[in-house]
Design a protein around this motif. Structure first.
Motif, PDB file in Angstrom:
ATOM      1  N   THR A 121       0.836  -1.206   0.000  1.00 31.66           N
ATOM      2  CA  THR A 121       0.000   0.000   0.000  1.00 31.66           C
ATOM      3  C   THR A 121       0.864   1.246   0.000  1.00 31.66           C
ATOM      4  O   THR A 121       0.576   2.226  -0.701  1.00 31.66           O
ATOM      5  N   THR A 122       1.941   1.231   0.772  1.00 34.00           N
ATOM      6  CA  THR A 122       2.879   2.357   0.780  1.00 34.00           C
ATOM      7  C   THR A 122       3.491   2.556  -0.608  1.00 34.00           C
ATOM      8  O   THR A 122       3.650   3.692  -1.072  1.00 34.00           O
ATOM      9  N   TYR A 124       2.159   1.741  -3.601  1.00 36.54           N
ATOM     10  CA  TYR A 124       1.147   2.308  -4.494  1.00 36.54           C
ATOM     11  C   TYR A 124       0.903   3.785  -4.175  1.00 36.54           C
ATOM     12  O   TYR A 124       0.819   4.631  -5.065  1.00 36.54           O
ATOM     13  N   ARG A 125       0.767   4.073  -2.888  1.00 35.86           N
ATOM     14  CA  ARG A 125       0.484   5.449  -2.484  1.00 35.86           C
ATOM     15  C   ARG A 125       1.608   6.385  -2.906  1.00 35.86           C
ATOM     16  O   ARG A 125       1.365   7.489  -3.404  1.00 35.86           O
ATOM     17  N   ASN A 126       2.845   5.953  -2.715  1.00 35.46           N
ATOM     18  CA  ASN A 126       3.982   6.788  -3.095  1.00 35.46           C
ATOM     19  C   ASN A 126       4.045   7.014  -4.603  1.00 35.46           C
ATOM     20  O   ASN A 126       4.401   8.101  -5.063  1.00 35.46           O
ATOM     21  N   GLN A 129       1.272   9.537  -5.427  1.00 34.33           N
ATOM     22  CA  GLN A 129       1.576  10.865  -4.876  1.00 34.33           C
ATOM     23  C   GLN A 129       2.741  11.515  -5.603  1.00 34.33           C
ATOM     24  O   GLN A 129       2.716  12.719  -5.888  1.00 34.33           O
ATOM     25  N   TYR A 137      -5.634   8.858  -5.542  1.00 35.94           N
ATOM     26  CA  TYR A 137      -5.308   8.933  -4.116  1.00 35.94           C
ATOM     27  C   TYR A 137      -6.557   9.256  -3.296  1.00 35.94           C
ATOM     28  O   TYR A 137      -6.768   8.708  -2.217  1.00 35.94           O
ATOM     29  N   ILE A 140      -8.615   6.198  -2.800  1.00 32.80           N
ATOM     30  CA  ILE A 140      -7.975   5.318  -1.823  1.00 32.80           C
ATOM     31  C   ILE A 140      -8.321   5.761  -0.403  1.00 32.80           C
ATOM     32  O   ILE A 140      -8.650   4.945   0.466  1.00 32.80           O
ATOM     33  N   THR A 144     -10.357   3.603   2.418  1.00 28.26           N
ATOM     34  CA  THR A 144      -9.731   3.292   3.699  1.00 28.26           C
ATOM     35  C   THR A 144     -10.606   3.744   4.853  1.00 28.26           C
ATOM     36  O   THR A 144     -10.827   3.002   5.820  1.00 28.26           O
ATOM     37  N   LEU A 182      -5.990  -1.275  -4.537  1.00 25.16           N
ATOM     38  CA  LEU A 182      -4.917  -0.571  -5.239  1.00 25.16           C
ATOM     39  C   LEU A 182      -4.366  -1.404  -6.389  1.00 25.16           C
ATOM     40  O   LEU A 182      -3.984  -0.863  -7.433  1.00 25.16           O
ATOM     41  N   SER A 256      -1.623  14.773   4.058  1.00 24.55           N
ATOM     42  CA  SER A 256      -2.178  15.113   2.738  1.00 24.55           C
ATOM     43  C   SER A 256      -1.500  16.357   2.169  1.00 24.55           C
ATOM     44  O   SER A 256      -1.258  16.442   0.968  1.00 24.55           O
ATOM     45  N   SER A 259       2.000  15.181   0.864  1.00 24.83           N
ATOM     46  CA  SER A 259       1.951  14.435  -0.397  1.00 24.83           C
ATOM     47  C   SER A 259       1.512  15.316  -1.565  1.00 24.83           C
ATOM     48  O   SER A 259       2.002  15.168  -2.685  1.00 24.83           O
TER      49      SER A 259
END
Length: 467
Positions: A121-122, A124-126, A129, A137, A140, A144, A182, A256, A259
């Motif tokens: 998850t980290t 994908y998020r990175n 972002q 994002y 997501i 969550t 994701l 937020s 990012s």
């Protein structure tokens, strides 16, 4: 301004996330015994350390794609990097799971099962972002928030669970839900993954110092809880963890901001604009501090058993202005300017100093609240050190005076002004201070937001006419 548009998108998602965090943050401790709540917070504390297990690979990916556009990158390479990370984390999971089964520890087993979903998850998020893909994002964050709310409300009011185990494994299931979502959202299905060992080594080398720095940061933000857990009672740990959960609810907005601004800061060289952003972030930090007075009302009237947490919450919330500027601006600049070693050295120095001071206060005062004082002071120490590192963002005398006056204002309102009245007095006085110290920046920001809102209304009106 696209930055205003993206901030509004991410904020809209995170407002929901904050509300969910506050609801569950209040409901779970309100209905569960203190010991069960302490067990849940112990698990979430240890989960926060799982990021070290990717050894910097994810941070290397973040640096590689920072400021790029998704439609311009080599998707085959990204797919290969994703697959390599997944296999790597599966191997780590099997090792930890074997240890958990051998020791018959449900906590270690739950941690092992969390490695893949948390670190993927980290990743994908990175990726989203770093490339400014904020629509994805946003989805997501919504997913969550809603999944967390549903699971915890189900356990509280349908199952009536009063032990920690269902909540711990509920969190594990939520992590897998996000991971699978994701996997579907990331458009890498029609790619031919490229495995390049040399490139993978470069990503590890590029990200290792950032990862160690990030882990040091995580440890820095959690070492106070570790010390409270070790030196004080379970109740003290529960009170302190409750205070941290309130801090974390507001920290969602800070994350937020961090990012959202990263891709813009990576392309921004104008010193004037950087200082305008610094002033805006500083103002935001003082506004976040005032959320304490809202939490105070809720705790006093609805969760009386956690009234001892209010002292800790008030002390921690004084540090928001410094915390916001450090996390939103300076941490991003460490990454953008490739100052990983400097970042690591700074975080490590502050961490070592903080731990020494915390341990000293434990033995001198035998009061867990003094640990929160050291934590807040360390925020401002980091703020000062980072300001000297990145001198293109100038901390002027007016900034220093504004911060000092705000700290005094917050202290007076939280300690000597009656409940309800203190929130009114704080925000009215703060509005006056902002107008006096940052009038030009305030007018500029209001115009930018007004312009963005106007353009949004025009687009909606145009879409209705076309419809």
């Amino acid at each position: 301004m696209h930055i205003i548009r993206d901030l509004s998108k991410v904020f809209s998602a995170n407002v929901v996330n904050i509300l969910v965090g506050i609801v569950t943050g209040f409901l779970v401790p309100a209905f569960l015994p203190i010991n069960a709540y302490a067990d849940i917070k112990t698990f979430t504390l240890y989960v926060s350390y799982l990021g070290i297990l990717h050894l910097g690979f994810i941070d290397g990916v973040f640096i590689k794609y920072g400021g790029e556009r998704f439609n311009r990158i080599d998707r085959d390479s990204l797919a290969g990097e994703k697959n390599f990370l997944l296999i790597f984390q599966l191997a780590v999971t099997l090792l930890i799971l074997a240890a958990g089964l051998y020791m018959k520890s449900l906590v270690i087993i739950a941690l092992a099962l969390s490695v893949v979903p948390v670190n993927m998850t980290t990743f994908y998020r990175n990726v989203f972002q770093s490339m400014g893909e904020f629509s994805i994002y946003t989805r997501i964050m919504y997913a969550t928030s809603l999944a967390t709310l549903f699971v915890q409300l189900f356990l509280l009011f349908i199952i009536h669970a009063e032990t920690s185990a269902p909540y711990v494994y509920g969190l594990v299931l939520i992590n897998y839900f996000i991971f699978f979502a994701l996997e579907i959202l990331l458009p890498l299905k029609k790619t031919r993954p490229i495995w390049n060992a040399a490139d993978f080594r470069k990503l590890f080398r590029a990200g290792i110092f950032i990862m160690i720095g990030n882990f040091s940061t995580v440890f820095y933000y959690s070492v106070d809880r570790l010390l409270v857990k070790h030196f004080f009672t379970t109740s003290a740990f529960a009170y302190y963890s409750f205070a941290i959960s309130m801090l974390s609810a507001v920290n969602i907005l800070i994350t937020s901001l961090t990012s959202t601004l990263y891709p813009y800061l990576s392309r921004m060289a104008d010193r004037t604009r950087l200082n305008t952003i610094k002033n805006a972030v500083l103002i935001a930090g003082t506004l976040f501090s005032g959320v304490y007075f809202v939490f105070e009302i809720i705790v006093y009237y609805f969760i009386k058993k956690y009234i001892p947490s209010l002292d800790i919450i008030s002390i921690l919330f004084i540090g928001f202005p410094a915390m916001v500027v450090v996390n939103v601006l300076y941490v991003n600049l460490y990454k953008i300017e490739r100052k990983q070693k400097k970042y690591l050295a700074t975080v490590s120095a502050i961490l070592i100093l903080s731990v020494c001071l915390m341990i000293a206060t434990v033995f001198l005062f035998h009061d867990y609240r003094t640990i929160s004082v050291v934590t807040t002071l360390s925020y401002y120490a980091w703020f000062i050190i980072a300001a000297r590192t990145f001198q293109k963002i100038s901390i002027k005398m007016k900034d220093t005076v504004f911060l000092i006056v705000n700290v005094l204002l917050f202290f007076l309102c939280s300690q000597f002004v009656a409940i309800f009245l203190n929130i009114v007095l704080y925000y009215l006085t703060l509005a006056l201070l902002i107008f006096v110290f940052y009038r030009k920046d305030l007018i500029l920001l209001l115009r930018a937001f007004a312009g963005a809102a106007g353009r949004r209304l025009q687009r909606r009106s145009h879409e209705k006419r076309e419809g």
